[in-house]
Each structure stands twice: as C-alpha cells, then as structure tokens.
Scaffold this motif. Structure first.
Motif, PDB file in Angstrom:
ATOM      1  N   GLU A 151       3.561   7.838  -1.281  1.00  0.00           N
ATOM      2  CA  GLU A 151       2.509   8.622  -0.461  1.00  0.00           C
ATOM      3  C   GLU A 151       3.292   9.949  -0.379  1.00  0.00           C
ATOM      4  O   GLU A 151       4.275   9.870   0.268  1.00  0.00           O
ATOM      5  N   ASN A 152       2.458  10.824  -0.560  1.00  0.00           N
ATOM      6  CA  ASN A 152       2.827  12.229  -0.230  1.00  0.00           C
ATOM      7  C   ASN A 152       4.214  12.567  -0.959  1.00  0.00           C
ATOM      8  O   ASN A 152       4.982  13.441  -0.360  1.00  0.00           O
ATOM      9  N   ALA A 207      -1.047   8.207  -2.974  1.00  0.00           N
ATOM     10  CA  ALA A 207      -1.992   8.786  -2.108  1.00  0.00           C
ATOM     11  C   ALA A 207      -1.331  10.307  -1.704  1.00  0.00           C
ATOM     12  O   ALA A 207      -0.321  10.252  -1.332  1.00  0.00           O
ATOM     13  N   SER A 208      -2.127  11.335  -1.664  1.00  0.00           N
ATOM     14  CA  SER A 208      -1.794  12.542  -1.486  1.00  0.00           C
ATOM     15  C   SER A 208      -0.621  12.950  -1.958  1.00  0.00           C
ATOM     16  O   SER A 208       0.210  14.037  -1.583  1.00  0.00           O
ATOM     17  N   LYS A 259      -2.650  15.841  -4.574  1.00  0.00           N
ATOM     18  CA  LYS A 259      -2.605  17.349  -4.405  1.00  0.00           C
ATOM     19  C   LYS A 259      -1.693  18.101  -5.659  1.00  0.00           C
ATOM     20  O   LYS A 259      -1.195  19.236  -5.398  1.00  0.00           O
ATOM     21  N   SER A 317      -3.910   2.658  -2.666  1.00  0.00           N
ATOM     22  CA  SER A 317      -3.767   3.869  -2.257  1.00  0.00           C
ATOM     23  C   SER A 317      -2.249   4.265  -2.916  1.00  0.00           C
ATOM     24  O   SER A 317      -1.492   5.171  -2.426  1.00  0.00           O
ATOM     25  N   ILE A 374      -5.595   8.627  -4.561  1.00  0.00           N
ATOM     26  CA  ILE A 374      -6.543   9.289  -3.656  1.00  0.00           C
ATOM     27  C   ILE A 374      -6.036  10.727  -3.133  1.00  0.00           C
ATOM     28  O   ILE A 374      -4.770  10.616  -2.674  1.00  0.00           O
ATOM     29  N   ARG A 432       1.893  15.170  -4.170  1.00  0.00           N
ATOM     30  CA  ARG A 432       1.720  16.652  -4.353  1.00  0.00           C
ATOM     31  C   ARG A 432       2.880  17.070  -5.232  1.00  0.00           C
ATOM     32  O   ARG A 432       2.588  18.130  -5.845  1.00  0.00           O
ATOM     33  N   TRP A 443       0.628  -1.291   0.097  1.00  0.00           N
ATOM     34  CA  TRP A 443       0.038  -0.010   0.002  1.00  0.00           C
ATOM     35  C   TRP A 443       0.888   1.266   0.066  1.00  0.00           C
ATOM     36  O   TRP A 443       1.929   1.376   0.578  1.00  0.00           O
ATOM     37  N   ALA A 444       0.212   2.322  -0.535  1.00  0.00           N
ATOM     38  CA  ALA A 444       0.879   3.767  -0.404  1.00  0.00           C
ATOM     39  C   ALA A 444       2.152   3.932  -0.933  1.00  0.00           C
ATOM     40  O   ALA A 444       2.845   4.656  -0.275  1.00  0.00           O
ATOM     41  N   ARG A 486      -8.140   3.179  -4.758  1.00  0.00           N
ATOM     42  CA  ARG A 486      -7.935   4.287  -4.236  1.00  0.00           C
ATOM     43  C   ARG A 486      -6.444   5.006  -4.653  1.00  0.00           C
ATOM     44  O   ARG A 486      -5.974   5.525  -3.936  1.00  0.00           O
TER      45      ARG A 486
END
Lengths: 235, 452
Positions: A87-88, A106-107, A128, A103, A125, A109, A83-84, A122
């Motif tokens: 992320e970010n 995820a997020s 940004k 995910s 998800i 940026r 997962w993920a 997801r």
C-alpha cells in the motif's frame, strides 16, 4: 538475531512488530543490503514506513500492510499476503510468490508490485502511479478510481473493473466480468505487447495469448456535460 | 373580475421553483459550497448558561486564572498535541483553499498555540512551514499521502466522513484543479474530481484497528491519532472509533462546511452538531472512555458561546473551519461587483465550488489570490481566535470554573422543549414539574389560597 555478511535474519517469533520495524529501519539506515524475515506468522504491519534502500525477504505468510508506506524498498514475499500489501509504495519492487488478499498495491505511487498468484478485490485501487502485475485472477472493483499507472492482469478480472478511473491503463489477459463506469476498451499496440511480454518474461509469469486494454473514456471528467447514464452510476 | 392577491406558497416557494428550473437546465443535482442553509435546526443558541449566584461563587475576571489548555494524547504518545485553547482549525484542503489562505491560517494558529489541518489533497509545504502544529489528514482519496509528510505531522486524522456530506466522498470541480493541485493529487489538471467515500485498504472497525496500528508504526508511536466521522449514527460510531484505540474522536455535525457538495445532501443528511455532541459524549461515557478519549466537535461553531456550550455538553475541543475563512475575509463586502457576477452578494455567497471566490480564498486563480494579504489575514484570524478564547473564559468564570474544561451540563438550561429533549438539559423554569399553585383552581376555597 544473527548476522551473515550483508544479510541479517530476524526471527519474528521472538520479536514484536514494532521492534521488527525498528530493526529493519536501523539496518536500512546502516546500509545493510538484505534482511531475511523468518516466521512472519501472518502478522500485520511487518515492514511499514521503510524509506531507505533495503531488500526484504519474507519466508512465510504475512498479514495486512506488509511493505506499506515504503520508499526505495525491494521485497520478496515467499508466501501469501493479507490485505493491502505494498500500500502506498513510492518506489521499489515487491514480488509476492503466492496470493494477495484484497487491496493489494492500494494507492500505489511508484515502483512495481508483482503478485504471482491470485489477487482479491480492489487490487490497485486508487493507484497513483507505478506498475501492478497479477499473474492470476483478480476480484471486484480492481483498479477503482485509478489515477495513474499501469496494471497487467494475466487472468480474469471481476466486476466493476477500472470503475471511475481518471487515468492509467489496465491490461487483462482473461475474461472481464464487467467493465466499470467511465471505461472503454482499446486496441493494444505492438509496442505495448512487447513491453508486457518483457515484463512477464522478467518475472517468469506465463503470458496469456492476448490482452484487452482498458482506459478511461473521459465521460466522468466533466460534470457539466449531460451524461445521465454515467452520472446515475457514479455521482 | 375575481381579485387574486399575490401570495407566496410554502410548497412552491421561490427557492423551490428556482431549484427545479436550475435542475431542469443542468440535468444533475446542484453542487455548491459553504454549508446547509436550513433555518430550522436546533442549535447551541437554544441553550443558556446559568452562572454562579449565591449557590456557587464566580471567578474574578481580572485576577483569577481560567485555564484553557488541552493536551491530546498525554501519557499515550511521545509527542502529545498541546493546544493553548480548546480550538483547532478544521481540515480544509489545498485545492479547496489556496496557499495564501493556508499561510494565514498557519501563522494565526501558531501565534495562538493551536493546530491547523491539511484537509484532503496532501500537505502543502506552505502550511507545514507556517503551522507549528499540523494535523495530517488520511482520507479515502489518499491524495498526496506519503511517508515523509506522515512523519512530519503533529497528529494524524483518519477521515471516515465529513459533516457536510457524510457517506460520500469529496468533490472538487475542474475550475479549481490547477496544475499544482493536479500534481499534488496525481490527477489530470482541470477534471471534475470526485473522491471515493470508502478507504481503499480497510472496510470496517476491525480493519481500521489494523490501519491505526500501521500509522502508529509509521509514526513511531510519536503523535496522536484521531478518527473523524460525519455526524450520523453518532452513538454507535463513536463507540467503535474509541474502541479502535485512538486518542481523539472527531464528530462533524451537519452544519459543517464544504467547498463543494451536492446541495440536497447538505440539507438532508447528518444530524445537527448540538445533538451529535451529546450522543458522542454519552457513547464515551457508556463504555467508560470519557476521560481516556478526547472528543472534538465541529460543525457551525461560530463564537465562544457555541464553543463553551459544546464543551459543557462533553466536547474537549471544537473544530472551526468556515468561521476561520470568514475571519480571513470570506463574505466581506469588498469586490462587490464580483459577487454580483456570480449572482450573489456578500453575506450570502456559497460559490466556493466555482473557483471564482471574490475575496481570493477559495480559488487557485492567481489574480484573485492576490486579493488576500496573508499577513493581514493572519492577524484577523488571530484576533478572532483570541476573542473566542476570551468568550469561553467569560462563561467558565461566571459559572465559577477555573478551567474551561470544567464546564458541564449542569451549567446549562434549555430555552426550548426540543433542545431540552435532544440534549437532556433541563428547560428553564420548572421543566414540567408541578408548581406550588398546581393544586389550586377557581373552585379552591379561600382557606386553601391562604395556605400558599
């Protein structure tokens, strides 16, 4: 641990996750260009919070949160991801030569995350910013509450695609099981087609014949307009 | 002609009629700020302290020390969070409140040796500058989250839900999504914003365990990690959160505040703070982690009595948000014409959601913001925090305790049957035990009466 010119190898078998992350941070700070991570053994949290430029090569499957909360990092994952992944991510590039579980990105940026295989639920998800490319299919709630950025899905997309997205754009090459609330389909411009093609060519992903473009329809943006059919699903 | 008196109905009260007619107008549920306005909740006011007498010796107020310090993460992380008094300023986002308010809260908290909290929406540079101890919230929205701010935090709080509206995400109406707020949250300016209620990258406690490890890796095991949960299924939630391996669990009761929430949810979801604290403490006790994991309780705490009673019932620290805003100036009878323009008055205002806060706290409007002087506001908050600390010490000393943290349930008695049942604290009086005269009645003989 052995050193080969500007490339350093870490064998995860003999290290803890914390020591691996610390070594990567130290190498990045000391301008080492590349770290090859052998035997990741699907362990979680490999490559967390790296904020100095470095290229990471994972030879094997990784667990949750690989290359997460990072900035200015590039990574190649020669395996599948938990997962993920990514992320970010603030900026940089992650290429997954395998599948990604739920995910992914995820997020996100900034920067770009490329999953050559399939992605789970997801994906992207709460994005940004940045770009997410998925070579295969993706699952439920992909692009949920997307705020900015760009997603290119070459295969099919699951239900609730782009649900409640505020901004950003999702291109889908395959079938869409169901559009999410607050979305609409728009025509893909020639300029966009060219951009997608060049991105997919660059990452050596076979492009589908055509894409649909999903964007927010704005009906969720102001709660003072009576939109019961939409509100019922979301508010 | 029959004479019908004007009588108000409980079923169709003026408030219910107004609610129906407003919903008939707007076509959705009502959204407002502040907190539940229910008048029938059990509260800490239902409990009283039973101070020392002959059976226990009180402390001398002027001479004998009464310690208030709490340390979160001692022996577990490299930089434990040291609080000079068991109070923390609860998370209130930049967006919900503005930079002036953040600055004032930061100055006051720093002077008192306690922490502030970012809330949703990211870490504003002003609050980092003025708060010596800053808790960084990590929420489902992930607004403003970045590794650099994460490393600047003095503690990280993973928010599962909040007491005012457990089970849903945040709301920030477009009037307050200014250019700066929008930029920090990566949103289009002016949109009515609804945040997700589930985190994007984990679903249950097992995943959460991996997430906590990720944050530990990101922060180099330096700072404590909390999990915050709106009070609902407290007993089970606290056990699961504690087992994840965090330094503190935050439970936010249904009296907790909000800048904008569905009104129906404020009044009908979650459980009261007094019931949440006993469930949470029991859960930690039952899994043998009462002394290992700190319990932070929030939701409607307004004075030293509330705080001391929460601590006696098992909390280690209290979280205070709305009360701090009131100390800043919220509800103060100034700019009364602006309260009236909102259809309200000082003392009853709940219009944080409109962005038209008459006293310049819950607004991003520069003209309204100018009404709050951060320096003077900081002094008011500092005074208020100090008063609460002194009030807690009054109760601890009078119960013969040299540390506020030594207050325990045996220092309390309940005034009401309901609160006694909820908390397990005995009723004042005999609490159902038979009195010495129970065996006597009108038929008792004179000889029997003489025996008692």
């Amino acid at each position: 641990m052995e050193s080969v010119k500007e490339s350093i190898v870490i064998d995860c078998k003999s290290e803890t996750v914390t020591s691996i992350n610390q070594m990567i941070r130290d190498f990045a700070k000391n301008n080492i260009k590349e770290v090859i991570i052998e035997n990741p053994l699907a362990r979680h949290n490999l490559g967390v919070c790296i904020t100095d430029p470095i290229h990471l090569i994972y030879n094997g499957d990784v667990g949750y949160y690989a290359v997460s909360l990072c900035d200015k990092v590039t990574a190649t994952i020669n395996g599948n991801c938990g997962w993920a992944v990514g992320e970010n991510l603030m900026s940089g590039e992650i290429v997954v030569n395998g599948n990604a579980a739920s995910s992914c990105a995820a997020s996100l940026r900034g920067g770009i995350v490329v999953v050559k295989g399939e992605a789970g639920a997801r994906a992207g998800i709460s994005m940004k910013g940045g770009t997410l490319i998925i070579g295969g299919n993706t699952g439920y709630m992909t692009g949920f509450m997307m705020q900015k950025g760009k997603m290119i899905i070459c295969g099919d997309a699951g239900k609730a695609l782009g649900d409640s997205m505020y901004d950003g754009v999702i291109y889908v090459g395959g079938k869409i099981a169901e559009l999410g609330n607050g979305t609409k389909v728009e025509e893909v411009s020639e300029e966009e087609k060219d951009e997608i093609k060049s991105l997919l060519d660059f990452y050596q992903i076979e492009p589908p014949p055509s894409f649909q473009k999903i964007v927010p329809n704005g009906l969720l943006h102001h709660f003072n307009k009576k939109e019961f059919r939409v509100w019922k699903e979301i508010l | 002609m029959e004479r019908n008196l004007i009588r108000k109905s409980k079923v169709w009260s003026p408030e219910k009629i107004e609610e129906i007619q407003e919903k008939a107008q707007i076509g959705r549920y009502r959204i407002r700020g502040q907190a539940t306005k229910r008048m029938d909740l059990p509260s800490f006011d239902d409990l009283v302290f039973t101070p020392a007498g002959l059976s226990r010796v009180p402390l001398e107020g002027y001479r004998e020390r009464c310690d208030t310090k709490v340390v979160i993460g001692e022996g577990k992380v490299k930089r434990p969070l040291v609080l000079e008094t068991p109070i923390m300023i609860a998370g209130m986002s930049f967006g919900a409140i503005n930079a002036h308010s953040k600055k004032a809260l930061g100055i006051a908290a720093t002077r008192c040796g306690i922490s502030t909290c970012t809330g949703d929406g990211g870490m504003h540079p002003i609050e980092r500058e003025y708060s010596e101890k800053l808790v960084y919230q990590l929420l489902p929205s992930r607004y403003g989250l970045n590794p650099y701010d994460l490393k600047k935090a003095d503690a990280v709080e993973i928010v599962v839900s909040q007491g005012a509206k457990p089970g849903t995400g945040g709301t920030l109406l477009g009037h307050k999504v200014s250019e700066e707020v929008a930029k920090m949250r990566d949103l289009p300016a002016g949109v009515d914003q609804r945040s997700p209620c589930r985190h994007p990258d984990w679903m249950g406690p097992d995943d959460l365990g991996v997430k906590v490890e990720q944050i530990r890796e990101a922060t180099d095991y330096e700072v404590p990690i909390f999990i915050k949960i709106g009070a609902g299924r407290v007993y089970d939630d606290v056990k699961l959160a504690a087992k994840v391996g965090v330094e503190a669990v935050v439970i936010d009761g249904m009296e907790g505040g909000t800048a904008a929430s569905p009104e129906i949810q404020l009044d009908h979801t979650g459980i009261p703070t007094i019931s949440a604290v006993v469930e949470a403490a029991q859960a930690l006790y039952d899994i043998g982690m009462k002394h290992e994991v700190k319990l932070i309780i929030g939701g409607g705490i307004s004075n030293g009595a509330d705080a001391a009673k929460a601590i006696a019932l098992g909390a280690d620290v209290v979280y205070m948000g709305s009360a701090m805003l009131i100390a800043l100036n919220c509800q103060r009878p100034i700019y009364i014409e602006d309260y009236h323009a909102l259809g309200t008055e000082p003392g009853a205002c709940h219009h944080c959601h409109t962005g038209k806060c008459p006293v310049g706290i819950a607004t991003q409007d520069p003209e309204l913001m100018a009404r709050l002087d951060p320096t003077a506001a900081a002094e008011r908050v500092e005074n208020y925090i100090n008063s609460i600390t002194m009030e807690m010490q009054i109760f601890a000393r009078s119960c013969g305790k040299s540390r506020v943290s030594d207050l325990d349930p045996t220092d309390l008695r309940s005034l009401t049957l309901v609160t006694s049942y909820i908390t397990g604290v005995p009723l004042v009086g005999l609490g159902g035990k038979k009195p010495y005269f129970a065996s006597l009645d009108h038929g008792s003989s004179f000889k029997d009466l003489l025996k008692v």
